[in-house]
Design a protein around this motif. Structure first.
Motif, short mmCIF file in Angstrom:
data_model
loop_
_atom_site.label_atom_id
_atom_site.label_comp_id
_atom_site.label_asym_id
_atom_site.label_seq_id
_atom_site.Cartn_x
_atom_site.Cartn_y
_atom_site.Cartn_z
N ASP A 1 -12.36 13.98 6.07
CA ASP A 1 -11.07 13.31 5.87
C ASP A 1 -11.03 12.60 4.52
O ASP A 1 -10.01 12.56 3.85
CB ASP A 1 -10.82 12.29 6.99
N CYS B 1 0.84 -1.20 0.00
CA CYS B 1 0.00 0.00 0.00
C CYS B 1 0.87 1.24 0.00
O CYS B 1 0.66 2.17 -0.76
CB CYS B 1 -0.90 0.04 1.24
N GLY B 2 1.87 1.20 0.90
CA GLY B 2 2.87 2.25 0.94
C GLY B 2 2.31 3.64 1.15
O GLY B 2 1.13 3.87 1.08
N ARG B 3 3.18 4.54 1.45
CA ARG B 3 2.75 5.94 1.55
C ARG B 3 3.18 6.62 0.27
O ARG B 3 4.28 7.13 0.14
CB ARG B 3 3.39 6.58 2.77
N GLY B 4 2.29 6.58 -0.71
CA GLY B 4 2.62 7.08 -2.04
C GLY B 4 2.94 8.55 -2.04
O GLY B 4 4.08 8.96 -2.24
N ASP B 5 1.90 9.34 -1.78
CA ASP B 5 2.12 10.79 -1.80
C ASP B 5 2.34 11.27 -0.39
O ASP B 5 1.59 10.97 0.51
CB ASP B 5 0.94 11.50 -2.44
N GLY C 1 -0.57 14.26 2.01
CA GLY C 1 -1.50 14.86 1.06
C GLY C 1 -2.34 15.98 1.65
O GLY C 1 -2.84 16.81 0.92
N ASP D 1 -1.43 12.04 11.67
CA ASP D 1 -2.28 10.86 11.59
C ASP D 1 -1.56 9.63 12.14
O ASP D 1 -2.15 8.78 12.80
CB ASP D 1 -2.74 10.61 10.15
N GLN D 2 -0.23 9.57 11.90
CA GLN D 2 0.54 8.42 12.41
C GLN D 2 0.61 8.46 13.92
O GLN D 2 0.40 7.45 14.60
CB GLN D 2 1.94 8.43 11.80
N SER E 1 -1.40 4.99 4.04
CA SER E 1 -1.66 6.37 3.64
C SER E 1 -2.43 7.08 4.74
O SER E 1 -2.98 6.47 5.65
CB SER E 1 -2.46 6.40 2.35
N GLU E 2 -2.46 8.39 4.63
CA GLU E 2 -3.07 9.21 5.67
C GLU E 2 -4.53 8.84 5.90
O GLU E 2 -4.98 8.66 7.03
CB GLU E 2 -2.95 10.68 5.27
N TYR F 1 3.90 12.07 11.12
CA TYR F 1 2.77 12.89 10.73
C TYR F 1 1.70 12.81 11.83
O TYR F 1 1.68 11.87 12.63
CB TYR F 1 2.16 12.39 9.43
N PRO G 1 1.22 1.92 10.72
CA PRO G 1 0.98 3.36 10.61
C PRO G 1 2.03 4.06 9.75
O PRO G 1 1.74 5.10 9.16
CB PRO G 1 1.05 3.85 12.06
N LYS H 1 -10.99 15.55 1.61
CA LYS H 1 -10.11 16.72 1.60
C LYS H 1 -9.02 16.68 0.53
O LYS H 1 -8.61 17.74 0.06
CB LYS H 1 -9.49 16.93 2.97
N ASP H 2 -8.57 15.50 0.14
CA ASP H 2 -7.51 15.45 -0.86
C ASP H 2 -8.03 15.45 -2.30
O ASP H 2 -7.26 15.61 -3.23
CB ASP H 2 -6.64 14.21 -0.64
N ASN I 1 -4.91 5.59 7.74
CA ASN I 1 -4.56 5.74 9.15
C ASN I 1 -5.69 6.38 9.93
O ASN I 1 -6.01 5.97 11.04
CB ASN I 1 -3.31 6.61 9.29
N GLU I 2 -6.28 7.41 9.35
CA GLU I 2 -7.37 8.10 10.06
C GLU I 2 -8.55 7.16 10.25
O GLU I 2 -9.17 7.14 11.31
CB GLU I 2 -7.80 9.34 9.27
#
Lengths: 419, 368
Positions: free
Chosen positions: A116, A26-30, A33, B176-177, B47-48, B174, B43, A119-120, B51-52
């Motif tokens: 949430d 899944c990774g943290r792509g961007d 954001g 959210d993390q 992605s943000e 971050y 976490p 928002k992006d 996580n939320e």
């Protein structure tokens, strides 16, 4: 037994590693954001040919009626514009406007979740109904620098640019309405005794505050008695009887509960008290409140408004109203005649946003907020004469002017004087 | 993976002397450890938005867990859980607004709901069955106007905002993390402690009280005392979830504790699996994810779709989502071995001892 032992181990590990792989994939792509955009680069939700707006509003539950309207109006407005090719922006580009609406069921927690989620993807959030549901993500919107504009709440917090730099309320705050009524009364030539009943919360307090500030210094107006009730009370008979004995000829009733308002109108007649009434805009519906309450018995019922009512005969042939009703049917997913004024308000939100878009020179949220705050005296479609959208005033929502209207037995007529 | 499962199924049913898989000593350590690693890493890589969502699931999983203690394990219908969440949230918000020490705020957010729960339980637990449900129904109904009226403390109908989970600089995380980590630590602790509670002496007592109060009395277990205890613990856990609510949502208003949410929590508990730790987690996930899912399908039909999903789950899995793996394995064994329900000897419905953590579906019927 050992065999079973090992095979189960293998399965467990296999599942776990599959899970771990999926997670890492899944990774943290961007990166981050949610953060605001810097400088000239475009904000999220806007491209060269389209812009997306987000709405979180109650579409199910007790407030679904007005909530559905807040989406329908703005959707209809931009639906009609998109059909003509789009909206022209200040940077010379023409963009279509997409609306993404989510249901929060008037639950603050769900509203925050919707925010949430949106928002992006959206350029700005708009038009959502409800004080708690808008407050729930106000601070998050400030932190993320996401515009939360032209929302439907009478809470003054949203119109304070110091506290809420990324917010702007649309509808008049409670104080605006109370003030308009007070001004009308103060301009009257006769002597008047006023009785006040108000809901014991920010709604009632706001009305009374505005009303009192307008009559301050007027020698001809005297407040003879002032009582409160709780929003959860089932009867205000005791208060009405006590106020009746004060001999007031004007009754300012800041009440937001429909059944209570009807019973108050009935009770006052029973005790032979027939003052002139001032009612908040949301509890002054001719069909739902005044008729069952027997309002014809009173010399005058006054309320405030800023939008035309499509159902009123006076506006039936009005061009604005015709365009609006047609668009609502065709683009707003709202086939019936609008049951709540929120439909009209939401339509005006669309028109106000278009004004702001026309002033935008850069496709950024910062620039949009600047453009939005620079609208002055804009007469949006469906607005009553003498009301307008002005966004530059500190502490005031986009619409802060209302006109006082008097009940004529069927609907309302705008009045200039109190008689 | 496929080969592993094919080997495992054959001998599985013929090993009565072997302890069940999950109770083997090494599994009892390895699985939690693995889980811990996943929870620590997740976490950072997610992605943000995910996580939320996970943090919100954590909040409501804790609330559902509290409800499970009193309802799933002790069999007392409680419709007031959202009230304790609300009290916890308000205490947190008030404390944060007055700049109290955050640890003290947390302690108060646990303590005040627990005391409130104790007081209510002292009276309510004297009643049985549906009467106790009627008493607890009053809590959210009283709570909303109370929150509006005590505007000095609650901010009235405008509610209270509080952002107190500013991410410490040194973590480099971050927001959210950081929030998710805090939820994981506090929520995880509550889950571990509750699991220990319901598996130990008290859990067995709860189960007997749920099964038959007369039997409990005859064994020297006071149903009244244990009902009060379960209720108080549920309120305390509700308070913890209120604290987490403020951490994640950062806003509370009278709407937070409206009666409808209490019913939704109850539905989430039943769907997740009553009397099940994993079921509480699944219940929290249901509470958070279903509105998002139905919103994606059609925002105008959310209530309708949620109702339909509720019915489908209850028809297909009366024991809740937590019973899904068992239902699947049972089905597979039945087809492979052809021996039917006898293949699941570890969960007889009448056992009051260690079976509390994974009750058979039939165990829930006594208190509906």
């Amino acid at each position: 037994m050992n065999k079973q032992f090992r095979s189960r181990t293998a399965r467990g590990i296999a599942v776990a590693s599959a899970l771990a792989l999926t997670l890492t994939a899944c990774g943290r792509g961007d990166e981050g954001g949610g953060g605001g955009s810097r400088g000239g680069s475009a904000s999220p939700g806007i491209t060269d040919d389209s812009v997306t707006l987000g709405i979180t509003t109650p579409l199910s539950g007790a407030t679904a009626g007005p909530g559905t309207c807040t989406v329908a109006g703005v959707k209809a407005y931009f639906g009609a514009k998109n059909a003509e090719g789009g909206v022209e922006f200040g940077d010379g580009k023409t963009r279509t406007v997409e609306i993404e609406a989510l249901d929060d069921a008037y639950d603050p927690q769900q509203a925050k979740a919707n925010y949430d989620q949106l928002k992006d993807d959206v350029f700005a959030m708009t038009a959502g109904l409800g004080t708690p549901t808008n407050r729930a993500w106000r601070e998050a919107a400030i932190a993320d620098e996401v515009p939360q504009v032209l929302v439907m709440t009478g809470d003054p917090l949203f119109s304070d640019p110091e506290e809420s730099p990324w917010q702007l309320g649309f509808v008049p705050i409670y104080q605006n309405e109370g003030e308009a009524m007070g001004e009308l009364l103060a301009s009257s030539t006769g002597e008047h005794k006023v009785a006040i009943l108000s809901q014991n919360d920010d709604f009632g307090e706001g009305y009374v505050e505005g009303f009192k500030s307008a009559i301050e210094g007027s020698d001809n107006i005297e407040i003879v008695n002032e009582l409160t009730y709780e929003a959860t009370d089932t009867s205000v008979d005791a208060q009405i009887t006590e106020l009746a004995s004060s001999g007031a000829d004007v009754f300012f009733n800041a009440m937001s509960v429909t059944p209570l308002m009807i019973s108050a109108l009935q009770k006052a007649q029973q005790v032979n008290w027939t003052p002139s009434w001032f009612l908040p805009s949301n509890t002054s519906s001719p069909g739902a409140i005044l008729e069952p309450g027997g309002a014809a018995a009173y010399p005058g019922i006054y309320s405030v408004a800023f939008s035309k009512t499509p159902a009123a005969p006076a506006f039936a042939d009005n061009e604005d109203v015709q365009t609006y009703l047609a668009a609502l049917k065709e683009h707003g997913d709202y086939p019936d005649p609008p049951a709540f004024p929120h439909c009209q308000w939401s339509w005006m939100v669309g028109a106000t946003l278009e004004q702001a878009f026309a002033e935008m020179t850069e496709p950024t949220r910062e620039n949009f907020m600047e453009a939005l705050r620079s609208i002055e005296g804009f007469e949006a479609p469906l607005m009553l004469p003498d009301t307008s959208v002005s966004t530059g005033e500190d502490g005031q929502p986009a619409v802060s002017t209302v006109v006082v209207q008097k009940y004529n037995g069927k609907g309302y007529d705008t009045v200039e004087t109190f008689e | 993976m496929a080969s592993a499962s094919s080997v495992s199924s054959a001998p599985a049913s013929s090993a009565p002397s072997a302890p069940p898989f999950r109770q083997r000593p090494w599994v009892r350590w390895a699985l939690p450890l693995l889980l811990l690693v996943v929870l620590v890493v997740a976490p950072l890589v997610l992605s943000e938005g995910v996580n939320e969502t996970l943090a919100r699931i954590g909040v409501f999983a804790v609330a559902v867990l509290g409800l499970n203690v009193v309802m799933g394990y002790t069999g007392q219908v409680s419709l007031g859980q959202i009230f304790f969440l609300g009290v916890g949230a308000y205490v947190t918000a008030y404390g944060v607004q007055n700049d109290w020490n955050i640890v003290g705020v947390f302690a108060l957010a646990c303590l005040i709901p627990a005391v409130a729960g104790l007081l209510v339980a002292l009276a309510a637990a004297r009643l049985g069955g549906l009467a106790i449900a009627m008493v607890t129904i009053a809590l959210p109904i009283v709570g909303v106007p109370l929150a509006k009226r005590l505007s000095e403390f609650t901010g009235g109908s405008q509610g209270l905002s509080a952002r107190f989970a500013e991410t410490p600089e040194w973590t480099g995380l971050y927001d959210d993390q950081w929030q998710l980590y805090v939820v994981l630590v506090i929520g995880g602790l509550v889950f571990v402690l509750t699991r220990a509670l319901v598996r130990g002496k008290y859990g067995r007592a709860f189960a007997i009280v749920r099964g038959n109060e007369n039997v409990a009395s005859s064994m020297g277990i006071s149903p009244y005392r244990y009902k009060v205890l379960a209720f108080t613990i549920a309120s305390l856990i509700g308070g913890v979830s209120g604290f987490l609510y403020m951490l994640v949502i950062q806003y509370t208003s009278p709407e937070t504790m409206s009666f409808g949410h209490s019913i939704e929590l109850l539905a989430a508990m039943v769907i997740g699996g009553a009397g099940s730790i994993v079921g509480s987690l699944l219940g929290g996930a249901y509470y958070v994810l279903i509105p998002e899912l139905t919103n994606q399908v059609d925002p105008n039909l959310t209530s309708l779709l949620q109702g339909a999903i509720l019915l489908v789950v209850l028809f297909l899995l009366p024991g809740g989502l937590a019973s899904l793996p068992r239902a699947l394995t049972r089905g597979r064994r039945r087809t492979r071995v052809g021996r039917g329900p006898a293949a699941t000897p570890s969960t007889p419905s009448s056992t009051t001892g260690s079976a509390t953590a994974e009750p058979a579906p039939t165990e829930r019927q006594g208190h509906a």
